[in-house]
Scaffold this motif. Structure first.
Motif, PDB file in Angstrom:
ATOM      1  N   LEU A   1       0.840  -1.207   0.000  1.00 13.06           N
ATOM      2  CA  LEU A   1       0.000   0.000   0.000  1.00 13.06           C
ATOM      3  C   LEU A   1       0.872   1.253   0.000  1.00 13.06           C
ATOM      4  O   LEU A   1       0.580   2.235  -0.686  1.00 13.06           O
ATOM      5  CB  LEU A   1      -0.939  -0.006   1.215  1.00 13.06           C
ATOM      6  CG  LEU A   1      -2.130  -0.949   1.105  1.00 13.06           C
ATOM      7  CD1 LEU A   1      -2.834  -1.087   2.456  1.00 13.06           C
ATOM      8  CD2 LEU A   1      -3.132  -0.466   0.058  1.00 13.06           C
ATOM      9  N   ARG A   2       1.962   1.214   0.765  1.00 12.87           N
ATOM     10  CA  ARG A   2       2.862   2.372   0.780  1.00 12.87           C
ATOM     11  C   ARG A   2       3.517   2.558  -0.584  1.00 12.87           C
ATOM     12  O   ARG A   2       3.651   3.689  -1.068  1.00 12.87           O
ATOM     13  CB  ARG A   2       3.925   2.176   1.850  1.00 12.87           C
ATOM     14  CG  ARG A   2       3.370   2.273   3.265  1.00 12.87           C
ATOM     15  CD  ARG A   2       4.393   1.806   4.269  1.00 12.87           C
ATOM     16  NE  ARG A   2       3.914   1.916   5.636  1.00 12.87           N
ATOM     17  CZ  ARG A   2       4.540   1.407   6.686  1.00 12.87           C
ATOM     18  NH1 ARG A   2       5.685   0.744   6.522  1.00 12.87           N
ATOM     19  NH2 ARG A   2       4.048   1.545   7.891  1.00 12.87           N
ATOM     20  N   LEU A   3       3.934   1.467  -1.206  1.00 15.00           N
ATOM     21  CA  LEU A   3       4.550   1.572  -2.533  1.00 15.00           C
ATOM     22  C   LEU A   3       3.596   2.211  -3.541  1.00 15.00           C
ATOM     23  O   LEU A   3       4.017   2.879  -4.476  1.00 15.00           O
ATOM     24  CB  LEU A   3       4.971   0.192  -3.039  1.00 15.00           C
ATOM     25  CG  LEU A   3       6.267  -0.362  -2.455  1.00 15.00           C
ATOM     26  CD1 LEU A   3       6.422  -1.836  -2.796  1.00 15.00           C
ATOM     27  CD2 LEU A   3       7.460   0.426  -2.974  1.00 15.00           C
ATOM     28  N   LEU A   4       2.306   1.986  -3.338  1.00 13.59           N
ATOM     29  CA  LEU A   4       1.317   2.593  -4.239  1.00 13.59           C
ATOM     30  C   LEU A   4       0.974   4.021  -3.825  1.00 13.59           C
ATOM     31  O   LEU A   4       0.157   4.674  -4.464  1.00 13.59           O
ATOM     32  CB  LEU A   4       0.036   1.752  -4.275  1.00 13.59           C
ATOM     33  CG  LEU A   4       0.181   0.314  -4.770  1.00 13.59           C
ATOM     34  CD1 LEU A   4      -1.193  -0.319  -4.944  1.00 13.59           C
ATOM     35  CD2 LEU A   4       0.963   0.235  -6.067  1.00 13.59           C
ATOM     36  N   GLY A   5       1.568   4.487  -2.741  1.00 11.27           N
ATOM     37  CA  GLY A   5       1.392   5.881  -2.346  1.00 11.27           C
ATOM     38  C   GLY A   5       0.343   6.130  -1.281  1.00 11.27           C
ATOM     39  O   GLY A   5       0.018   7.282  -1.014  1.00 11.27           O
ATOM     40  N   PHE A   6      -0.188   5.060  -0.653  1.00 10.51           N
ATOM     41  CA  PHE A   6      -1.252   5.247   0.327  1.00 10.51           C
ATOM     42  C   PHE A   6      -0.679   5.349   1.741  1.00 10.51           C
ATOM     43  O   PHE A   6       0.183   4.555   2.135  1.00 10.51           O
ATOM     44  CB  PHE A   6      -2.273   4.110   0.237  1.00 10.51           C
ATOM     45  CG  PHE A   6      -2.970   4.081  -1.083  1.00 10.51           C
ATOM     46  CD1 PHE A   6      -3.878   5.078  -1.409  1.00 10.51           C
ATOM     47  CD2 PHE A   6      -2.690   3.098  -2.018  1.00 10.51           C
ATOM     48  CE1 PHE A   6      -4.501   5.086  -2.648  1.00 10.51           C
ATOM     49  CE2 PHE A   6      -3.303   3.099  -3.257  1.00 10.51           C
ATOM     50  CZ  PHE A   6      -4.213   4.092  -3.577  1.00 10.51           C
TER      51      PHE A   6
ATOM     52  N   ASP B   1      -0.467   6.360  -6.707  1.00 13.28           N
ATOM     53  CA  ASP B   1       0.598   7.332  -6.996  1.00 13.28           C
ATOM     54  C   ASP B   1       1.904   6.672  -6.549  1.00 13.28           C
ATOM     55  O   ASP B   1       2.411   6.945  -5.457  1.00 13.28           O
ATOM     56  CB  ASP B   1       0.328   8.627  -6.223  1.00 13.28           C
ATOM     57  CG  ASP B   1       1.245   9.753  -6.671  1.00 13.28           C
ATOM     58  OD1 ASP B   1       1.970   9.569  -7.668  1.00 13.28           O
ATOM     59  OD2 ASP B   1       1.243  10.807  -6.019  1.00 13.28           O
ATOM     60  N   PRO B   2       2.438   5.776  -7.382  1.00 15.40           N
ATOM     61  CA  PRO B   2       3.499   4.887  -6.901  1.00 15.40           C
ATOM     62  C   PRO B   2       4.781   5.620  -6.531  1.00 15.40           C
ATOM     63  O   PRO B   2       5.117   6.653  -7.102  1.00 15.40           O
ATOM     64  CB  PRO B   2       3.721   3.933  -8.076  1.00 15.40           C
ATOM     65  CG  PRO B   2       3.192   4.638  -9.267  1.00 15.40           C
ATOM     66  CD  PRO B   2       2.105   5.537  -8.787  1.00 15.40           C
ATOM     67  N   PHE B   3       5.474   5.055  -5.553  1.00 17.34           N
ATOM     68  CA  PHE B   3       6.807   5.512  -5.140  1.00 17.34           C
ATOM     69  C   PHE B   3       6.812   6.936  -4.591  1.00 17.34           C
ATOM     70  O   PHE B   3       7.770   7.674  -4.772  1.00 17.34           O
ATOM     71  CB  PHE B   3       7.805   5.375  -6.299  1.00 17.34           C
ATOM     72  CG  PHE B   3       7.744   4.028  -6.937  1.00 17.34           C
ATOM     73  CD1 PHE B   3       7.954   2.885  -6.185  1.00 17.34           C
ATOM     74  CD2 PHE B   3       7.439   3.892  -8.272  1.00 17.34           C
ATOM     75  CE1 PHE B   3       7.877   1.635  -6.757  1.00 17.34           C
ATOM     76  CE2 PHE B   3       7.352   2.645  -8.856  1.00 17.34           C
ATOM     77  CZ  PHE B   3       7.570   1.507  -8.097  1.00 17.34           C
ATOM     78  N   THR B   4       5.725   7.318  -3.968  1.00 13.43           N
ATOM     79  CA  THR B   4       5.695   8.608  -3.294  1.00 13.43           C
ATOM     80  C   THR B   4       5.772   8.448  -1.785  1.00 13.43           C
ATOM     81  O   THR B   4       5.853   9.430  -1.067  1.00 13.43           O
ATOM     82  CB  THR B   4       4.408   9.383  -3.652  1.00 13.43           C
ATOM     83  OG1 THR B   4       3.280   8.526  -3.393  1.00 13.43           O
ATOM     84  CG2 THR B   4       4.418   9.784  -5.113  1.00 13.43           C
ATOM     85  N   ARG B   5       5.709   7.191  -1.327  1.00  9.30           N
ATOM     86  CA  ARG B   5       5.838   6.931   0.101  1.00  9.30           C
ATOM     87  C   ARG B   5       6.864   5.846   0.344  1.00  9.30           C
ATOM     88  O   ARG B   5       7.077   4.986  -0.500  1.00  9.30           O
ATOM     89  CB  ARG B   5       4.499   6.462   0.691  1.00  9.30           C
ATOM     90  CG  ARG B   5       3.695   7.587   1.161  1.00  9.30           C
ATOM     91  CD  ARG B   5       2.456   7.181   1.881  1.00  9.30           C
ATOM     92  NE  ARG B   5       1.650   8.376   1.969  1.00  9.30           N
ATOM     93  CZ  ARG B   5       1.801   9.297   2.905  1.00  9.30           C
ATOM     94  NH1 ARG B   5       2.678   9.135   3.861  1.00  9.30           N
ATOM     95  NH2 ARG B   5       1.057  10.367   2.884  1.00  9.30           N
ATOM     96  N   CYS B   6       7.465   5.878   1.500  1.00 13.56           N
ATOM     97  CA  CYS B   6       8.508   4.925   1.859  1.00 13.56           C
ATOM     98  C   CYS B   6       7.867   3.615   2.311  1.00 13.56           C
ATOM     99  O   CYS B   6       7.048   3.598   3.229  1.00 13.56           O
ATOM    100  CB  CYS B   6       9.344   5.530   2.983  1.00 13.56           C
ATOM    101  SG  CYS B   6      10.649   4.456   3.584  1.00 13.56           S
ATOM    102  N   ALA B   7       8.252   2.521   1.647  1.00 11.63           N
ATOM    103  CA  ALA B   7       7.702   1.215   2.017  1.00 11.63           C
ATOM    104  C   ALA B   7       8.138   0.816   3.416  1.00 11.63           C
ATOM    105  O   ALA B   7       7.475   0.045   4.088  1.00 11.63           O
ATOM    106  CB  ALA B   7       8.147   0.158   1.006  1.00 11.63           C
ATOM    107  N   ARG B   8       9.250   1.365   3.855  1.00  7.83           N
ATOM    108  CA  ARG B   8       9.781   0.996   5.161  1.00  7.83           C
ATOM    109  C   ARG B   8       9.045   1.697   6.301  1.00  7.83           C
ATOM    110  O   ARG B   8       8.697   1.073   7.295  1.00  7.83           O
ATOM    111  CB  ARG B   8      11.257   1.388   5.227  1.00  7.83           C
ATOM    112  CG  ARG B   8      11.909   1.146   6.565  1.00  7.83           C
ATOM    113  CD  ARG B   8      13.231   1.882   6.635  1.00  7.83           C
ATOM    114  NE  ARG B   8      14.132   1.461   5.592  1.00  7.83           N
ATOM    115  CZ  ARG B   8      14.912   0.401   5.683  1.00  7.83           C
ATOM    116  NH1 ARG B   8      14.908  -0.320   6.768  1.00  7.83           N
ATOM    117  NH2 ARG B   8      15.702   0.070   4.686  1.00  7.83           N
ATOM    118  N   CYS B   9       8.806   3.011   6.157  1.00  7.26           N
ATOM    119  CA  CYS B   9       8.325   3.769   7.328  1.00  7.26           C
ATOM    120  C   CYS B   9       7.094   4.606   7.048  1.00  7.26           C
ATOM    121  O   CYS B   9       6.613   5.284   7.944  1.00  7.26           O
ATOM    122  CB  CYS B   9       9.449   4.649   7.863  1.00  7.26           C
ATOM    123  SG  CYS B   9       9.676   6.185   6.929  1.00  7.26           S
ATOM    124  N   ASN B  10       6.594   4.643   5.832  1.00  4.79           N
ATOM    125  CA  ASN B  10       5.408   5.425   5.463  1.00  4.79           C
ATOM    126  C   ASN B  10       5.712   6.908   5.287  1.00  4.79           C
ATOM    127  O   ASN B  10       4.820   7.713   5.058  1.00  4.79           O
ATOM    128  CB  ASN B  10       4.280   5.245   6.495  1.00  4.79           C
ATOM    129  CG  ASN B  10       2.932   5.691   5.970  1.00  4.79           C
ATOM    130  OD1 ASN B  10       2.589   5.397   4.833  1.00  4.79           O
ATOM    131  ND2 ASN B  10       2.161   6.394   6.775  1.00  4.79           N
TER     132      ASN B  10
END
Ligand SMILES: [Zn+2]
Length: 317
Positions: A120-125, A191-200
């Motif tokens: 979900l984070r990778l998709l920007g959520f 909105d991919p790659f706008t958030r960190c998959a590790r920490c949000n």
């Protein structure tokens, strides 16, 4: 007085649950009507949850073909039809039981959903996840921050304070992602790659450093000053991609970063922010970094694998 002590006669209703709500029922009650007996005049919500279905999963209740709220009292003899979210027919706005959808879907995930959190984070959520949240914390975060609680725990989703929650039927993280995208109609918001998959944290695009190489003349000798792992990238893939992916590359793109790489790059020993990495100019322009934890993201062959795996469940990035 004597009449008050007489036991209440048991009543019954005919219940029918539609579509995936059947997953919560005993097998013999799925895809058919059945009789359910009760004492007194309980609310229809009370009876639905006693049969195993969390209220978060119900979008419409018809009693004798009329829409009713959760608080509707049953007296016996009624026909009760219960529908899940997004049943395929038009509902009048006033008939829905759910609160209005949140304007910006934001999530908090139950403790066993770490891989879904990464997706979900990778998709920007905006997705909160920790593997040590307890039920009360999850509930409090959902209610106070207006986040949708995703869980596979029906007991948690039956908590009456919860207004925005969803049960995940799938166990595979990619299928769970598909479920969430369908239920909350997320595809158009990806909105991919706008958030960190590790920490949000939010991810920012890194500019080229002032002393960076001329982008028009990338030097093959200019290397990432960090070591090894980044040098194993696929240089043939990287420069063509505009979107940053995750770095360093991992063997399994599905494994959540938080369990495989616990040491994110941080400020240097003097506490200064990390300078942009020295990379061949065209690659440097596609580097990104998490504002919160400093994780560097860059495009590479792992990105095409990730795209392929998500495409298999109909998620395009
Ligand atoms: Zn981060």
């Amino acid at each position: 007085m004597a009449s008050l002590l007489r036991p209440c006669p048991q009543s019954s209703c005919e219940f029918r649950f539609y579509e995936e709500l059947g997953d919560f029922l005993a097998p013999e009650r799925r895809k058919r009507s059945f009789t359910h007996a009760f004492d007194g005049t309980p609310s229809v919500k009370d009876r639905i949850e006693s049969l195993g279905v969390p209220h978060t999963e119900v979008d419409l209740i018809l009693v004798d073909d009329e829409p009713v709220p959760f608080t509707h009292r049953l007296t016996g003899g009624e026909r009760v039809a219960v529908y899940p979210m997004f049943e395929r027919f038009e509902l009048g706005e006033g008939n829905r039981l759910r609160p209005r959808p949140l304007r910006e879907p934001r999530f908090v995930l139950d403790v066993h959903l770490g891989r879904l959190a990464s997706y979900l984070r990778l998709l920007g959520f905006d997705t909160l996840y920790r593997n040590d949240y307890d039920d009360d914390e999850l509930l409090m975060i959902s209610c106070t921050q207006h986040r949708i609680l995703l869980s596979r725990d029906t007991g948690l989703l039956k908590r009456s304070a919860l207004t925005h929650g969803a049960f995940l039927h799938a166990t595979d993280p990619r299928r769970q992602l598909r479920e969430v995208c369908d239920r909350f109609q997320l595809d158009a918001r990806i909105d991919p790659f706008t958030r960190c998959a590790r920490c949000n944290g939010e991810v920012e695009r890194l500019g080229v450093a002032p002393d960076e190489h001329d982008p028009d003349r990338p030097s093959p000798r200019q290397r990432d000053p960090d070591s090894g792992e980044r040098e194993r990238r696929d240089p043939g893939n990287a420069p063509q991609r505009r979107d940053p992916g995750r770095a360093p590359p991992e063997r399994d793109p599905e494994t959540p970063p938080e369990v495989r790489n616990p040491t994110p790059p941080g400020p240097d020993k003097r506490g200064r922010a990390i300078p942009p990495l020295r990379m061949p100019g065209e690659l440097a322009g596609s580097l990104s970094r998490c504002r919160a934890c400093g994780q560097i993201y860059w495009p590479g062959s792992h990105l095409s694998r990730l795209r392929q795996r998500l495409a298999e469940v109909g998620v395009a990035i």
